[in-house]
Design a protein around this motif. Structure first.
Motif, PDB file in Angstrom:
ATOM      1  N   LYS A  85      -1.753  -1.123  -3.920  1.00 44.79           N
ATOM      2  CA  LYS A  85      -2.807  -0.132  -3.720  1.00 44.79           C
ATOM      3  C   LYS A  85      -2.129   1.235  -3.667  1.00 44.79           C
ATOM      4  O   LYS A  85      -1.355   1.521  -2.754  1.00 44.79           O
ATOM      5  CB  LYS A  85      -3.554  -0.398  -2.412  1.00 44.79           C
ATOM      6  CG  LYS A  85      -4.647   0.616  -2.103  1.00 44.79           C
ATOM      7  CD  LYS A  85      -5.340   0.292  -0.781  1.00 44.79           C
ATOM      8  CE  LYS A  85      -6.434   1.295  -0.461  1.00 44.79           C
ATOM      9  NZ  LYS A  85      -7.104   0.979   0.829  1.00 44.79           N
ATOM     10  N   GLN A  91      -4.240  -1.060  -8.130  1.00 39.25           N
ATOM     11  CA  GLN A  91      -5.472  -0.279  -8.095  1.00 39.25           C
ATOM     12  C   GLN A  91      -5.093   1.132  -7.653  1.00 39.25           C
ATOM     13  O   GLN A  91      -4.380   1.305  -6.659  1.00 39.25           O
ATOM     14  CB  GLN A  91      -6.483  -0.883  -7.113  1.00 39.25           C
ATOM     15  CG  GLN A  91      -7.056  -2.213  -7.553  1.00 39.25           C
ATOM     16  CD  GLN A  91      -8.112  -2.724  -6.583  1.00 39.25           C
ATOM     17  OE1 GLN A  91      -7.899  -2.741  -5.377  1.00 39.25           O
ATOM     18  NE2 GLN A  91      -9.266  -3.129  -7.113  1.00 39.25           N
ATOM     19  N   PRO A 133     -10.296   4.436   6.209  1.00 42.20           N
ATOM     20  CA  PRO A 133     -10.733   3.662   5.034  1.00 42.20           C
ATOM     21  C   PRO A 133      -9.581   3.222   4.147  1.00 42.20           C
ATOM     22  O   PRO A 133      -9.708   2.246   3.411  1.00 42.20           O
ATOM     23  CB  PRO A 133     -11.657   4.645   4.297  1.00 42.20           C
ATOM     24  CG  PRO A 133     -12.110   5.602   5.337  1.00 42.20           C
ATOM     25  CD  PRO A 133     -10.960   5.752   6.281  1.00 42.20           C
ATOM     26  N   TYR A 134      -8.455   3.961   4.194  1.00 39.66           N
ATOM     27  CA  TYR A 134      -7.327   3.633   3.330  1.00 39.66           C
ATOM     28  C   TYR A 134      -6.285   2.788   4.050  1.00 39.66           C
ATOM     29  O   TYR A 134      -5.423   2.186   3.420  1.00 39.66           O
ATOM     30  CB  TYR A 134      -6.692   4.921   2.798  1.00 39.66           C
ATOM     31  CG  TYR A 134      -7.648   5.708   1.928  1.00 39.66           C
ATOM     32  CD1 TYR A 134      -7.820   5.390   0.590  1.00 39.66           C
ATOM     33  CD2 TYR A 134      -8.401   6.739   2.459  1.00 39.66           C
ATOM     34  CE1 TYR A 134      -8.716   6.083  -0.213  1.00 39.66           C
ATOM     35  CE2 TYR A 134      -9.301   7.454   1.681  1.00 39.66           C
ATOM     36  CZ  TYR A 134      -9.457   7.117   0.343  1.00 39.66           C
ATOM     37  OH  TYR A 134     -10.350   7.815  -0.429  1.00 39.66           O
ATOM     38  N   SER A 142       0.850  -1.199   0.000  1.00 36.61           N
ATOM     39  CA  SER A 142       0.000   0.000   0.000  1.00 36.61           C
ATOM     40  C   SER A 142       0.880   1.242   0.000  1.00 36.61           C
ATOM     41  O   SER A 142       1.716   1.418   0.891  1.00 36.61           O
ATOM     42  CB  SER A 142      -0.913   0.009   1.226  1.00 36.61           C
ATOM     43  OG  SER A 142      -1.652   1.217   1.288  1.00 36.61           O
ATOM     44  N   SER A 173     -13.763   6.504  -4.543  1.00 31.37           N
ATOM     45  CA  SER A 173     -14.071   6.327  -3.129  1.00 31.37           C
ATOM     46  C   SER A 173     -12.993   5.441  -2.531  1.00 31.37           C
ATOM     47  O   SER A 173     -12.161   4.881  -3.256  1.00 31.37           O
ATOM     48  CB  SER A 173     -15.453   5.680  -2.958  1.00 31.37           C
ATOM     49  OG  SER A 173     -15.379   4.293  -3.197  1.00 31.37           O
ATOM     50  N   PRO A 174     -12.982   5.263  -1.203  1.00 32.07           N
ATOM     51  CA  PRO A 174     -11.977   4.378  -0.598  1.00 32.07           C
ATOM     52  C   PRO A 174     -12.072   2.926  -1.059  1.00 32.07           C
ATOM     53  O   PRO A 174     -11.121   2.168  -0.881  1.00 32.07           O
ATOM     54  CB  PRO A 174     -12.281   4.489   0.904  1.00 32.07           C
ATOM     55  CG  PRO A 174     -12.929   5.813   1.068  1.00 32.07           C
ATOM     56  CD  PRO A 174     -13.758   5.984  -0.164  1.00 32.07           C
ATOM     57  N   THR A 175     -13.198   2.547  -1.644  1.00 32.21           N
ATOM     58  CA  THR A 175     -13.365   1.163  -2.087  1.00 32.21           C
ATOM     59  C   THR A 175     -13.455   1.019  -3.604  1.00 32.21           C
ATOM     60  O   THR A 175     -13.439  -0.101  -4.122  1.00 32.21           O
ATOM     61  CB  THR A 175     -14.636   0.548  -1.464  1.00 32.21           C
ATOM     62  OG1 THR A 175     -15.773   1.350  -1.816  1.00 32.21           O
ATOM     63  CG2 THR A 175     -14.514   0.487   0.057  1.00 32.21           C
ATOM     64  N   VAL A 176     -13.543   2.138  -4.318  1.00 26.43           N
ATOM     65  CA  VAL A 176     -13.673   2.089  -5.783  1.00 26.43           C
ATOM     66  C   VAL A 176     -12.476   2.784  -6.421  1.00 26.43           C
ATOM     67  O   VAL A 176     -12.331   4.006  -6.319  1.00 26.43           O
ATOM     68  CB  VAL A 176     -14.975   2.764  -6.252  1.00 26.43           C
ATOM     69  CG1 VAL A 176     -15.069   2.713  -7.777  1.00 26.43           C
ATOM     70  CG2 VAL A 176     -16.183   2.095  -5.619  1.00 26.43           C
ATOM     71  N   THR A 210      -2.798   5.230  -3.473  1.00 23.72           N
ATOM     72  CA  THR A 210      -3.810   6.246  -3.183  1.00 23.72           C
ATOM     73  C   THR A 210      -3.205   7.626  -3.369  1.00 23.72           C
ATOM     74  O   THR A 210      -2.189   7.953  -2.752  1.00 23.72           O
ATOM     75  CB  THR A 210      -4.333   6.106  -1.740  1.00 23.72           C
ATOM     76  OG1 THR A 210      -4.795   4.766  -1.535  1.00 23.72           O
ATOM     77  CG2 THR A 210      -5.474   7.080  -1.491  1.00 23.72           C
ATOM     78  N   PHE A 221      -6.418   4.771  -6.374  1.00 23.40           N
ATOM     79  CA  PHE A 221      -7.531   5.443  -5.716  1.00 23.40           C
ATOM     80  C   PHE A 221      -7.266   6.941  -5.629  1.00 23.40           C
ATOM     81  O   PHE A 221      -6.109   7.374  -5.586  1.00 23.40           O
ATOM     82  CB  PHE A 221      -7.730   4.894  -4.297  1.00 23.40           C
ATOM     83  CG  PHE A 221      -8.141   3.454  -4.244  1.00 23.40           C
ATOM     84  CD1 PHE A 221      -9.474   3.100  -4.114  1.00 23.40           C
ATOM     85  CD2 PHE A 221      -7.187   2.439  -4.312  1.00 23.40           C
ATOM     86  CE1 PHE A 221      -9.861   1.766  -4.062  1.00 23.40           C
ATOM     87  CE2 PHE A 221      -7.562   1.107  -4.262  1.00 23.40           C
ATOM     88  CZ  PHE A 221      -8.900   0.762  -4.140  1.00 23.40           C
TER      89      PHE A 221
END
Length: 494
Positions: free
Chosen positions: A305, A353, A373-374, A276, A333-336, A307, A355
């Protein structure tokens, strides 16, 4: 001299000149008449000058007059700024890197060094007809020196810097472009449409029988542009490095500077590696987010991941949710994720992914909390950060030290990186003394003392030349090596 950068025809004029230069080179005729040197500003007063003279000792600082040279030697323009007398010796040491920086540029056929030692990235892009704002795929950007900073911040910072400010104000109007505009669409473009280059010059992510994937990254050592181009089977004629330096700098930060990732860590028959990364200060990168798919090729058997945080991220997400509800950015979003990519199985099926953290303009310590959320990241990275120059970085620096989160950045120049690290002891103590808040608990006295001791040991922080820097010297009021993503800085290591 290059065309007037405040002209609305600037992009077209540069492209025309670049095509003329390429034709002359192909014909084997003289190119001495082509000069895209920058109009230089004085290191002391900031005024633009037709001629400047470099310091005879370090050869780095340039001045419009003996008066300015004398003033720079003796006086500080700002209370915490060093005089040139204090910097001259370090400048001389930093100038020793100049040949290495020049070599990074001149390995490319489009890597032209102008008479003043600078590199015109706009000229290089003009050769490939990918210079412009909206409609140029991954290359779309704001023009001139405003390509990587919010307009308001840049204009404000240059208001008192001599006669350059009015020119910047004109450029802001002429080259207004919203970073991340491509994210207002409903889907990402394909490789060819986005790169807008001849196929043989494109580092494809979506492969076919015509464009096969590279070798498995565990079988090669990717340590600089030469090895990356070879691994990607790209000729050096490709200008890919002019965009990929952001992505490859992230790779180098997590693999070499921070050592939180390893291309050989994952195994085909073992559990997948989880990585992450929180990417702070994203701006122009929003125009080519799919290029971060390269990390999935570089790190086999790894789930990444990434972000993105920053003012430009918040701006584009807010715009999208208000007026483009079906767009990529509106779904953030935190999940999309706004972008996902999986490398081919023969390349280790690495996955990434991307974000967008669009709910606020700036990162806060709460964003790195395990309960957020992250989640707590394995690493925080920030390109061309200027850590001691912007107060928004202070809580990031403190929290990374406090929670021992690996944190790496890049800087344009070695001098600025060293100067910033010297300020860390004072900066960290001051920030640690601030009262706690909803998003940050106040450190204990023991933590403050531990941070202070760590910060005092300046050389625990690592500064290295980045092999994946963007090729070419920037047009700045100094001869010191100064390029985007030029140096890596280890702020907090493992």
């Amino acid at each position: 001299m290059p065309p007037n950068p405040t002209s609305l025809e600037y992009f077209k004029d540069i492209t025309k000149e670049a095509q003329r230069l390429a034709a002359a080179e192909a014909a084997g005729t003289s190119t001495q008449a082509f000069d895209f040197s920058s109009t230089v500003s004085c290191s002391q007063c900031g005024n633009l000058a037709e001629t400047t003279k470099a310091c005879s000792a370090c050869k780095a600082a340039v001045y419009c007059s003996q008066k300015c040279a004398t003033a720079a030697w003796k006086t500080r323009r700002h209370p915490k700024e060093k005089t040139h007398k204090e910097l001259c010796g370090d400048n001389k040491r930093h100038m020793l890197r100049t040949p290495a920086f020049t070599a990074v540029l001149t390995q490319f056929p489009w890597g032209r060094v102008e008479k003043d030692g600078t590199f015109s990235v706009d000229l290089a892009r003009g050769r490939f007809k990918v210079l412009g704002g909206k409609g140029f795929g991954y290359w779309s950007h704001r023009g001139g020196p405003v390509a990587h900073l919010p307009a308001g911040t840049l204009a404000e910072s240059l208001q008192k810097q001599g006669n350059y400010a009015p020119i910047v104000q004109q450029m802001l109007k002429a080259f207004d472009y919203l970073d991340g505009s491509a994210l207002l669409e409903t889907q990402h473009p394909n490789d060819r449409d986005a790169w807008k280059l001849e196929p043989e010059l494109i580092p494809f992510l979506n492969f076919s029988s015509l464009w096969s994937p590279p070798r498995l990254a565990t079988k090669v050592e990717i340590k600089d542009w030469d090895s990356w181009y070879s691994w990607r089977r790209l000729p050096k004629e490709s200008p890919a490095a002019l965009l990929l330096h952001y992505i490859m700098s992230v790779y180098w930060l997590v693999v070499d500077t921070l050592r939180v990732a390893d291309p050989k860590a994952g195994k085909p028959d073992g559990p997948r590696v989880q990585l992450s990364i929180q990417y702070l200060g994203a701006e122009v990168e929003l125009n080519f987010l799919p290029l971060f798919g390269e990390l999935a090729l570089l790190l086999p058997y790894t789930d990444i991941k990434l972000t993105c945080f920053g003012q430009a991220v918040h701006t584009i997400v807010s715009r999208a949710k208000a007026s483009h509800p079906k767009s990529l950015a509106a779904r953030a979003s935190p999940t999309v994720p706004v972008y996902s990519y999986t490398a081919p199985e023969e390349n280790g099926s690495g996955r990434i992914q991307v974000f967008l953290h669009g709910t606020a303009a700036y990162w806060t310590p709460a964003d790195a909390d395990p309960t957020s959320p992250y989640g707590k990241p394995n690493a925080i990275v920030a390109p061309n950060a200027g850590l001691a120059s912007y107060p928004e970085w202070f809580p990031v620096i403190l929290h990374a030290h406090q929670e021992e989160i690996p944190f790496g950045t890049t800087e344009y120049a070695e001098q600025s990186a060293e100067t910033q690290l010297e300020l860390f002891p004072t900066l960290l103590q001051t920030e640690a003394a601030q009262p706690g808040s909803v998003t940050r608990r106040r450190p204990t006295d023991r933590e403050v003392e531990a941070i202070r001791k760590a910060a005092v040991k300046r050389w625990e922080y690592g500064i290295e030349m980045n092999p994946f820097q963007r090729p070419g010297q920037r047009p700045v009021p100094t001869k010191l090596p100064n390029v985007p993503n030029g140096f890596t800085v280890r702020v907090v290591g493992k």
